[in-house]
Design a protein around this motif. Sequence first.
Motif, PDB file in Angstrom:
ATOM      1  N   TRP A 757      12.364 -13.995  60.800  1.00  0.00           N
ATOM      2  CA  TRP A 757      13.243 -14.953  61.467  1.00  0.00           C
ATOM      3  C   TRP A 757      12.617 -16.066  62.318  1.00  0.00           C
ATOM      4  CZ3 TRP A 757      17.541 -15.545  59.206  1.00  0.00           C
ATOM      5  CH2 TRP A 757      18.277 -14.277  58.431  1.00  0.00           C
ATOM      6  N   GLY A 758      11.201 -16.310  62.127  1.00  0.00           N
ATOM      7  CA  GLY A 758      10.474 -17.124  63.175  1.00  0.00           C
ATOM      8  C   GLY A 758       9.060 -16.431  63.628  1.00  0.00           C
ATOM      9  N   VAL A 759       8.980 -16.552  64.767  1.00  0.00           N
ATOM     10  CA  VAL A 759       7.496 -16.245  65.490  1.00  0.00           C
ATOM     11  C   VAL A 759       7.915 -15.172  66.595  1.00  0.00           C
ATOM     12  CG1 VAL A 759       5.641 -17.087  66.958  1.00  0.00           C
ATOM     13  CG2 VAL A 759       7.037 -18.774  65.325  1.00  0.00           C
ATOM     14  N   TYR A 760       7.244 -13.998  66.087  1.00  0.00           N
ATOM     15  CA  TYR A 760       7.063 -12.966  66.938  1.00  0.00           C
ATOM     16  C   TYR A 760       6.806 -13.538  68.419  1.00  0.00           C
ATOM     17  CZ  TYR A 760       7.606  -9.270  63.167  1.00  0.00           C
ATOM     18  OH  TYR A 760       8.030  -8.729  62.191  1.00  0.00           O
ATOM     19  N   THR A 761       7.159 -13.459  69.527  1.00  0.00           N
ATOM     20  CA  THR A 761       6.800 -13.686  70.665  1.00  0.00           C
ATOM     21  C   THR A 761       5.479 -13.073  71.320  1.00  0.00           C
ATOM     22  OG1 THR A 761       8.523 -12.747  71.750  1.00  0.00           O
ATOM     23  CG2 THR A 761       8.738 -15.192  71.640  1.00  0.00           C
ATOM     24  N   LEU A 762       5.566 -11.462  70.699  1.00  0.00           N
ATOM     25  CA  LEU A 762       4.480 -10.827  71.012  1.00  0.00           C
ATOM     26  C   LEU A 762       4.042 -10.169  69.771  1.00  0.00           C
ATOM     27  CD1 LEU A 762       2.250  -9.647  72.993  1.00  0.00           C
ATOM     28  CD2 LEU A 762       3.923  -7.836  73.335  1.00  0.00           C
ATOM     29  N   SER A 763       2.844 -10.000  69.167  1.00  0.00           N
ATOM     30  CA  SER A 763       2.749  -9.369  67.814  1.00  0.00           C
ATOM     31  C   SER A 763       3.072  -7.865  67.873  1.00  0.00           C
ATOM     32  CB  SER A 763       1.311  -9.433  67.492  1.00  0.00           C
ATOM     33  OG  SER A 763       1.040  -8.489  66.508  1.00  0.00           O
ATOM     34  N   PRO A 764       3.679  -7.527  66.741  1.00  0.00           N
ATOM     35  CA  PRO A 764       3.962  -6.100  66.643  1.00  0.00           C
ATOM     36  C   PRO A 764       2.888  -5.053  66.557  1.00  0.00           C
ATOM     37  CG  PRO A 764       5.225  -7.217  64.892  1.00  0.00           C
ATOM     38  CD  PRO A 764       4.199  -7.988  65.590  1.00  0.00           C
ATOM     39  N   SER A 778      13.815 -11.030  81.327  1.00  0.00           N
ATOM     40  CA  SER A 778      14.087 -11.217  79.597  1.00  0.00           C
ATOM     41  C   SER A 778      12.942 -10.954  78.882  1.00  0.00           C
ATOM     42  CB  SER A 778      14.308 -12.797  79.567  1.00  0.00           C
ATOM     43  OG  SER A 778      15.578 -13.171  80.386  1.00  0.00           O
ATOM     44  N   SER A 779      13.326 -10.496  77.643  1.00  0.00           N
ATOM     45  CA  SER A 779      12.409  -9.596  76.691  1.00  0.00           C
ATOM     46  C   SER A 779      11.638 -10.751  76.065  1.00  0.00           C
ATOM     47  CB  SER A 779      12.878  -8.736  75.973  1.00  0.00           C
ATOM     48  OG  SER A 779      11.851  -8.040  75.204  1.00  0.00           O
ATOM     49  N   TRP A 780      10.158 -10.806  76.128  1.00  0.00           N
ATOM     50  CA  TRP A 780       9.602 -11.901  75.397  1.00  0.00           C
ATOM     51  C   TRP A 780       8.283 -10.995  74.899  1.00  0.00           C
ATOM     52  CZ3 TRP A 780       9.764 -17.313  75.129  1.00  0.00           C
ATOM     53  CH2 TRP A 780      10.685 -18.002  75.904  1.00  0.00           C
ATOM     54  N   GLN A 781       8.515  -9.686  74.652  1.00  0.00           N
ATOM     55  CA  GLN A 781       7.465  -8.866  74.165  1.00  0.00           C
ATOM     56  C   GLN A 781       7.821  -8.466  72.672  1.00  0.00           C
ATOM     57  OE1 GLN A 781       8.157  -5.383  76.798  1.00  0.00           O
ATOM     58  NE2 GLN A 781       6.478  -6.024  77.905  1.00  0.00           N
ATOM     59  N   GLY A 782       8.455  -9.716  71.928  1.00  0.00           N
ATOM     60  CA  GLY A 782       8.459  -9.571  70.451  1.00  0.00           C
ATOM     61  C   GLY A 782       9.712 -10.366  69.770  1.00  0.00           C
ATOM     62  N   PRO A 783      10.832 -10.443  70.555  1.00  0.00           N
ATOM     63  CA  PRO A 783      12.078 -10.933  70.320  1.00  0.00           C
ATOM     64  C   PRO A 783      12.027 -12.559  69.802  1.00  0.00           C
ATOM     65  CG  PRO A 783      12.492  -9.629  71.954  1.00  0.00           C
ATOM     66  CD  PRO A 783      11.033  -9.775  71.904  1.00  0.00           C
ATOM     67  N   ILE A 784      12.776 -13.131  68.763  1.00  0.00           N
ATOM     68  CA  ILE A 784      12.584 -14.315  68.700  1.00  0.00           C
ATOM     69  C   ILE A 784      13.288 -15.390  69.843  1.00  0.00           C
ATOM     70  CG2 ILE A 784      13.440 -16.018  67.043  1.00  0.00           C
ATOM     71  CD1 ILE A 784      11.241 -14.257  65.915  1.00  0.00           C
ATOM     72  N   TRP A 785      12.672 -16.145  70.273  1.00  0.00           N
ATOM     73  CA  TRP A 785      13.050 -17.214  71.235  1.00  0.00           C
ATOM     74  C   TRP A 785      13.085 -18.450  70.465  1.00  0.00           C
ATOM     75  CZ3 TRP A 785      15.003 -16.695  76.283  1.00  0.00           C
ATOM     76  CH2 TRP A 785      14.997 -15.430  76.910  1.00  0.00           C
ATOM     77  N   ILE A 786      14.089 -19.446  70.371  1.00  0.00           N
ATOM     78  CA  ILE A 786      14.086 -20.319  69.600  1.00  0.00           C
ATOM     79  C   ILE A 786      13.073 -21.522  70.170  1.00  0.00           C
ATOM     80  CG2 ILE A 786      15.606 -22.564  68.921  1.00  0.00           C
ATOM     81  CD1 ILE A 786      16.208 -19.601  67.780  1.00  0.00           C
ATOM     82  N   CYS A 787      13.028 -21.509  71.553  1.00  0.00           N
ATOM     83  CA  CYS A 787      11.980 -22.274  71.930  1.00  0.00           C
ATOM     84  C   CYS A 787      10.658 -22.296  71.478  1.00  0.00           C
ATOM     85  CB  CYS A 787      12.003 -22.499  73.703  1.00  0.00           C
ATOM     86  SG  CYS A 787      11.359 -20.940  74.402  1.00  0.00           S
ATOM     87  N   ALA A 788      10.212 -20.790  71.241  1.00  0.00           N
ATOM     88  CA  ALA A 788       8.866 -20.466  70.920  1.00  0.00           C
ATOM     89  C   ALA A 788       8.802 -20.962  69.488  1.00  0.00           C
ATOM     90  CB  ALA A 788       8.659 -18.973  70.799  1.00  0.00           C
ATOM     91  N   ASN A 789      10.165 -20.598  68.483  1.00  0.00           N
ATOM     92  CA  ASN A 789       9.866 -21.234  67.119  1.00  0.00           C
ATOM     93  C   ASN A 789       9.616 -22.881  67.374  1.00  0.00           C
ATOM     94  OD1 ASN A 789      10.456 -18.831  66.118  1.00  0.00           O
ATOM     95  ND2 ASN A 789      12.416 -19.372  65.024  1.00  0.00           N
TER      96      ASN A 789
END
Length: 866
Positions: A757-764, A778-789
């Motif tokens: 679904w886009g860019v992992y904000t942190l690699s698995p 807020s979790s940026w440890q992997g979820p998709i954030w639209i601004c990162a996409n």
Amino acid sequence: MKAMTVSIFMLLTATVAGASGTGTVHDFILRTMPQSVRVAERDTLGHFALPKPYSVPCVQGIFQDLFYWDTYFTNAGLIADNNLEQARNNIECIAAMIRRLGFMPNASRVDMAQRSQPPYFAPMVNDYFRATGDTAFVRKMMPVIEREYQFWMNERVAPNGLNRYGHNADKGYMLTFFRDVAPRVGVDPSGPYSEAQRLEMSGHLLAEAESGWDFNARFERRCMDYNPVDLNSLLYLYESLMEEYNRMDGNTVAAGKWNERAVKRKNLMNKLMRDKQGVLRDYDYVNRHLSPIFSAASFMPMWVGMADEAQAKVMAENLGRLESANGLFPCEPGPRDLPYQWDAPNGWSACALTAVQALDRYGYTADADRLADKYMRSIEKIYDETGQLWEKYNAEEGSVNVTDEYKMPGDFMGWTAGVYSAFLDRKNKAATRRAYGEKDVEKYKQICRENIQKVKNQMYREPRGRLKYPFIVPGSESYLESLWDWDSWLSDIALRQILLDSGSEQEKQVCMEHEKGCISNWLDYCGSEGFVPITITPNHPSRQELLQAGNIYEQNIHKPCLAQHVAFIIRNNGGDAEWIRNDLLKLSFFINHYMQYKRDKSTGLMFWNDDTMIGVDNDPSTFYRPRNSSASIFLNVMMYKELQAMAYICRQLKMEDAAKSYEKDADELKACIDRHCWDPRDGFYYSCDLNLLPVSKPSHSGFTLHQGSPRNYDCLLQRFSVWSGFLPMWAGMASPEQAEEMVTRNYRNKDLFNSPWGVYTLSPQEKMFNVRPSGNPSSWQGPIWICANWFVWRGLVNYGYLDDARELAEKTVVLLGRDFERFGNLHEYYDPFSGEPVLNLGFTNWNLLVLNMIAWLDGKECVNEF
């Protein structure tokens, strides 16, 4: 000659050999493929030296050389498996042979230098180019492509102007070859043949060996008398690609000449090779008739894009003549004078790949799916039974009960592994496309457009309390009344796209009041010390209260995107900067605060004071780190763009000296980022750790610890795979070579960043990876954030990786379209595996940047950031 089959002994041996293997066919390929790489650093009596490690078809046994057309199909799998380095090595080796001999031999053996094989070098280069975007590599290979093309045009041309297969063997070699090979085609080499007859038969057999289809019924054992449809299709591709590459290089004259050659060949092939149905087939130019054999080679005009729609339709309709229960026959079954290995019932990987890709190219996806699935199932079944891959297989039975002309090698990788990996990659991509198929993309584009029109106004707020001017909020109940730093900037970029697409003049005026109001509210809090808060609420403490509450020089402040927001507004209002002139001094104080108080003197890099409200809340390069220790790549790239924005603003106000000064600062910061944050080992940008003990000089002349080797480095890389490492592409500061590394080795890697679904904000792959819902932080440890996409998408577009950009934009469209469809609004972030929304329904904010992506997908004007 009787058909030879794989013996029971071979099967039993293979089963025992493979018994220790575990996992799927693909696991086996990934584990075993490295064992098929060889080196040849110097010439020997029997083999040519090669400049790079090269792939051979077999792990052991026969076929221990670099084989020409085999390598194309091997490379298809290497590219699918993201082993781009070895794919490039193979290309470099073939290029070295072409430079040395003028052509690529059948294999890198001296005794095979009397012939070539089907010319796949140009498409091999092209596949690598499409995977990497490496234009420099294409330019390097263009002279090699042209040199090989000239070999075919000088050495292998028939009287009618089309090409044929042949050989460069002398009399002695030809007689030896006839003696050794004649039994494979049912000819007794000791029979009553004159020397002239032996030489004639040997010449045709050598040409057929050059065709790669040794041996088959297509050429009636008179290969040199034929214009093969596959050979001429491949040379058409050479001409078409060289036209494209020359145009890319700005050489329109050369491009025009290559186009003339391609058009001439296409017209001649259609004139001589077209049968009554419209299919192009091998042409016997000596006897002036088409080959009586219908073969998979007729897919090649489709594969190279030369066929018209009518020809493609006929080929698809005739697929049943070649398709079998478990794959594709090279030639249509029929009566033969003897069995050939390039004939039914055998199936070959080369035919499978080109047929599937040809059908894909012309939209016959269901047929392509069916053929690819049959191939994969057969290879999987045979692997389960034998523990190995094989050179060819029985396409009727799905077994290794094949027609053989020599003992079929076990421990085979080569094109069998390559095509399997290519088909698996195709299947995985198809699964992703089904999750957001083309129809779904169009559907969700419309859903996004319609719903964004409904929610856009909920982002506007009127003056209230400490916020004296109209402003923009992120939306959702959690952020209803607050002005946030980078949120307001990114939201404004999205709002401007909405207004470009469908806004009235009145709506544009409202937006202008609110976007300028954001800037005024921020700068209302700014004084000579440059402190601007990260967020402002209506009941926020006053500026004076904030100054008295703590040491503002030890606090994080508004992220460095304030000047970028100003520059964005200026550019979207015809370059008018007068509205900011009176507040320019405050803006310069803000910039100076970063340059003076948040810049490490040793490295020249910016740092966060702590992990409070850094935007990417729990980025492990800053989260729970010691104070003043995180030289975040996110922060530093933002600051680089901020300095460029200040230069632009000053230039719009006719302040050229100030503009040059800010540009100089930007260049210096870029040099520091390149020096300290770029990691050539991984091909990626990282944050840096500044938390090192100081190097102190002793106050006495005696022995001091470490005096023999004091520390001479100022920071350490934090090798955390965080999405913000792609920001140098967004900022345009990465070199083309760096961008290639970032895309091919990192972005496309599904284990690192490329989620469904886009860019992992942190690699698995990181131990900190965690998609558990979290709101503080807020979790940026992997979820998709639209601004990162969005940031990564903009970088891909900037550097010409348009296929990757399109895929990422489409993923984002479907992700948000589904959210609108199900919940009537958007959420703050999303699960990277399922696409399920996480937290804060009603969060619009930078999510609306999807509309900028939609405009780009539709080929319309796209509003971009400064």
